[in-house]
Design a protein around this motif. Sequence first.
Motif, PDB file in Angstrom:
ATOM      1  N   ARG A 184      53.801  42.499  47.384  1.00  0.00           N
ATOM      2  CA  ARG A 184      52.642  42.496  48.287  1.00  0.00           C
ATOM      3  C   ARG A 184      52.987  43.062  49.529  1.00  0.00           C
ATOM      4  N   LEU A 214      41.612  51.862  36.149  1.00  0.00           N
ATOM      5  CA  LEU A 214      41.148  52.011  37.697  1.00  0.00           C
ATOM      6  C   LEU A 214      42.562  52.388  38.779  1.00  0.00           C
ATOM      7  N   VAL A 240      42.595  43.823  45.435  1.00  0.00           N
ATOM      8  CA  VAL A 240      42.696  44.815  44.436  1.00  0.00           C
ATOM      9  C   VAL A 240      41.891  46.141  45.199  1.00  0.00           C
ATOM     10  N   PRO A 251      46.590  43.462  39.016  1.00  0.00           N
ATOM     11  CA  PRO A 251      47.011  42.133  39.263  1.00  0.00           C
ATOM     12  C   PRO A 251      47.118  41.386  38.326  1.00  0.00           C
ATOM     13  N   GLN A 252      47.447  40.037  38.567  1.00  0.00           N
ATOM     14  CA  GLN A 252      47.566  39.053  37.437  1.00  0.00           C
ATOM     15  C   GLN A 252      46.522  38.554  36.842  1.00  0.00           C
ATOM     16  N   ARG A 267      42.458  46.037  30.962  1.00  0.00           N
ATOM     17  CA  ARG A 267      42.496  47.413  30.718  1.00  0.00           C
ATOM     18  C   ARG A 267      41.525  48.342  31.594  1.00  0.00           C
ATOM     19  N   LEU A 303      49.841  44.126  51.204  1.00  0.00           N
ATOM     20  CA  LEU A 303      48.532  43.253  50.663  1.00  0.00           C
ATOM     21  C   LEU A 303      48.755  41.697  51.103  1.00  0.00           C
ATOM     22  N   SER A 321      43.756  47.986  47.760  1.00  0.00           N
ATOM     23  CA  SER A 321      44.855  48.380  47.046  1.00  0.00           C
ATOM     24  C   SER A 321      44.285  49.759  46.533  1.00  0.00           C
ATOM     25  N   LEU A 352      41.152  47.314  34.748  1.00  0.00           N
ATOM     26  CA  LEU A 352      42.044  47.363  35.857  1.00  0.00           C
ATOM     27  C   LEU A 352      43.159  48.207  35.999  1.00  0.00           C
ATOM     28  N   PHE A 397      48.042  49.202  42.092  1.00  0.00           N
ATOM     29  CA  PHE A 397      48.434  47.807  41.743  1.00  0.00           C
ATOM     30  C   PHE A 397      47.264  47.399  40.750  1.00  0.00           C
ATOM     31  N   ARG A 440      47.387  54.297  49.543  1.00  0.00           N
ATOM     32  CA  ARG A 440      46.726  53.466  48.626  1.00  0.00           C
ATOM     33  C   ARG A 440      46.214  53.947  47.549  1.00  0.00           C
ATOM     34  N   GLY A 441      46.446  53.534  46.401  1.00  0.00           N
ATOM     35  CA  GLY A 441      45.541  54.093  45.239  1.00  0.00           C
ATOM     36  C   GLY A 441      46.543  55.411  44.814  1.00  0.00           C
ATOM     37  N   SER A 495      39.828  39.680  39.315  1.00  0.00           N
ATOM     38  CA  SER A 495      40.287  40.852  40.209  1.00  0.00           C
ATOM     39  C   SER A 495      39.230  41.898  40.472  1.00  0.00           C
ATOM     40  N   LEU A 496      38.056  41.907  39.742  1.00  0.00           N
ATOM     41  CA  LEU A 496      37.142  42.563  39.893  1.00  0.00           C
ATOM     42  C   LEU A 496      35.727  41.842  40.745  1.00  0.00           C
ATOM     43  N   GLU A 519      41.028  37.459  44.908  1.00  0.00           N
ATOM     44  CA  GLU A 519      42.016  38.598  44.432  1.00  0.00           C
ATOM     45  C   GLU A 519      41.411  40.135  44.351  1.00  0.00           C
ATOM     46  N   TYR A 520      40.099  40.015  44.119  1.00  0.00           N
ATOM     47  CA  TYR A 520      39.527  41.354  44.090  1.00  0.00           C
ATOM     48  C   TYR A 520      39.318  41.941  45.187  1.00  0.00           C
TER      49      TYR A 520
END
Lengths: 378, 617
Positions: free
Chosen positions: B95, B210, A214, B139-140, B205, B100, A217, B207, B137, B131-132, B145-146, A210-211
């Motif tokens: 997505r 960012l 992200v 994520p879940q 937080r 994505l 994105s 995410l 975005f 983008r951005g 996600s990092l 997933e990262y």
Amino acid sequence: MRHLYLAYAGRRTGQAIVVVLLTYVVTFLAISVLPGDPVTSTLRNPENGFSEEEIARIVSYYGLDQPVAVQLWQALSRFLVGDLGVSMRTNLPVAQLVGAVVGSTLVLAASALAVALVLAGAIAYGAHRFPWAPGRSLLRSLPSFFLSVPTFVIGLVLIYVFAFDLGLFRVIEPDSAWATFFAALTLGVPVSAQLAEVLIAGLDHEAQQEYTSVARSRGLGEARLYLRHLLKPSSLPVVTVLALTVGELLGGAVITETIFGRTGIGSLVQRSVSTQDLPVLQAVVALAAVVFVVVNLAADLLYPLLDPRVRRVGSARSGAGVGAVGAGSAGVGSVGAGTPDGELESADVLAAFVADEQLAAVGDSAIEVPLEERVRVS
Amino acid sequence: MTLQALRSSGAARAGADAAVGGGTTATTVAEATAPPSPALDQPAPDQPAPVLQVHDLSVAYGARRVVSGVDLTLRRGTSLALIGESGSGKSTIARSVLRLLPRGASTPQGRIEVDGRDLLALSDRAFRPLRGRTLAFVPQDPASSLNPVRRIGAQAQEAAALLGERDAGRRRELALEAFADVGLPDPERVYDAYPHQLSGGMLQRVLIALAVLPQPRVLVADEPTSALDVTVQRRILDLLEELRRTRELSLLLITHDLALAAERAEEIVVLRDGRVQEAGPARQVLHAPTSDYARALRADVPALNPDRLRELRASLEVRDAVVPAPEDRPDQAAPDGEHRSSGDVASAAAWASTARAATPRIAFEGVHRTFGGGAAGRAGVVAAEDVTFTVAPGTTHALVGESGSGKTTAVRMLLGLERPDAGRILVDGEPVPTSPRALRGLRRHLQLVYQNPFTSLDPTWRVGRLVCEPLDRFGVGRRSERADLVVAALDDVGLGAAFLARSPHELSGGQRQRVAIARALVTRPDTVVLDEPTSALDVSVQADILDVLVRLQAEHGLTYLFVSHDLGLVRQLADTVTVLRNGRVVEQSSAADLFAGPREAYTRALLAAVPRAEELA
């Protein structure tokens, strides 16, 4: 806190030394139970022309008339002080024989490693990013092709094309830069195949995380995404495989050196095996063990630097461990900000979930900052 | 407490903003904060301009169509919730908007317009600047996600770079500001940390920080809180609402939770199998749904229907009142004296059950357990401190708490997988044994249904073997009898003999969990520990599973120890409740009392955090 990492490094180094000594003992025992008596086969061989006096001196030096246990003890105590003994074939000190050829082999192996890394990186990146889909699948199948072609075929083809046809190098100058490069290529191609294989798999895996989405994105370009985000986590398994393939580099060097006419460990081994020159073989095996162990040790020590999560696992396992690296360096950036450095350290050194729970507790309670204050900042 | 303060101060702040600000800002803020007014029911002529418009969007993975002809409009400064169960195509739509989709998904067909530009017509190269900056975005699952091997600061630098800032030091300042804006304590420490060093709430937080740092116009949040505890979820949603107001963000919220959507969004689009079932203002969809699916969905949300199961239970209890004794177990006596078997003689069993009526089925007496710590004088993590509760036979007791509250440790100690440091745990008046043999005897009567049916069943085994395994392990009955018992257990959970030869991968999530329940019940235990048994399932599936559990409890006189963080579910299912926090019992009472009038501030905060649309009623 850095001493925790050093303690870990020290412990791993100690284990490495034990491994080398055990290798030496096992090799010695393996050779001593082999059929054939070095005295009759080598020393009394008329071709070698030893006199009875010399034979007696060598026999007493190695204790060849003593029981195996005594011989082992003698050999081991000499090995410990760095005395590798005397070659039975040439009557020269083994250290001198090995020393004369080891440089050439190390140059070859190191350049082969460099070639393998560059090649693996290029293949893996191409397999992901090549603009044309059939090209990508071709690059994906390249590693298995590389692995299925024997080293000597690659070597002979390279010599035929680049030495005989194109005249880039001459086979009678095996140590020239071009000759070394092609020898390294010969040796590096199969190794690069294995590295590329795991690197492609690693990139595949990381690209699905997933990262990655992200980060994309966030507007990252593909090249930056691969270089900055995906390469490091994907290279973790590569480090492991790399450490294992070093043995292959040493073993493969024998064939490559023969094909390219280089004088190296390979040719020394070849001569010593055919003449049962046991002290030389023993020394070469010990050398290989040292190289192997050192490389794996380096991989072990590199791992925590590549993956911060391993530091935690390490610390959880050893009770103290490698967590210090993270805490130490993380602490540096936050000095002067009124940061509870001690808190981060202790959390880092504690076992995995303990650290998380503590930090979570700290974070969640502190999150309840009155909204007015947050809004004022924004 | 704090939550209340947070909300009211947020409203106050927004009001002030509206008063001070002028022009469009004021309108948008007022629009966004005002309690839903009748004006929202009919599209007002002065609605904000659309930012994101999706027309007739279709997406297929290979030959399989997952999104068909979807339309939606997101207006500036507002929020729209896209709701549906798994497989409804909601994430695929998100997505597609963000470009994505995984490779291999076909190009989405239709139009996705941002400010009138069709995104689908853009090349990758032309899309990237959006983008951005335009589309962000959240994520879940914050934990994945990092990038785990890079510091948060390094990843924040990328977000700050989108603002065109060339100086790394200045980018760092921007990141620290963004961290402070989203309420992260100690932004510098966060900046220097690796993701695994922060909690899920903090990561989410990060995410969000960012995502909003480059000042995007549209924020797409894909189930932004489903991996978080309920109180953390509330704070994150408050934060998103706050940012939406102060920054004129438009929010596309993807969720499976109708109550949450109704509470947090102005417009709702309900999806099923890739098609829009219903779309409209949140209140209308919630309170006057026109489609059958939205109605069914609404009926399945526990928080909106607190008494659904109570009626079912009442009817079942009346019917079964004639036969109060627990059923005989088809068994031999437990091999060990430490755990009392119910005996093989029916009268003995009856006697035992009468004698034990006063004895609670499960009792925790002053149980303590601490992990870690010790050696260097560091305080360990307290997983249980003076935990005391009892569970009467035939009732459902809920252990409620957020992650780290110690509920899992309590269950592990009950099952003998963990030893308490102090205190006693009694099952039918006998302490939980320590010897492996005696534990086996205990576990036969004390079964566990795990949280995730996707990982708790061996994928290489067939259903028949999976359900039969406990019988083989405890040597229940003869081989021929076991086959009948397996079929009976499968019938109990509504699957039947047709499923014997299926593999887990052929089953849906709900069917898998039914198999897991059948497996737990096949040895005819007295007590079943339900560890978040439905948290991996869709609400409609969850409702079916709960029906099965309630029915089986009435039929077999089972005692349930129900572990959950979902208070809506607890309210439906439990007779008595223990609320845990950091290993301590916060509050204990009957479910009715707890939900009618929680005594402790923490319980009130937990209850307040459950999304429910009562405020909208």
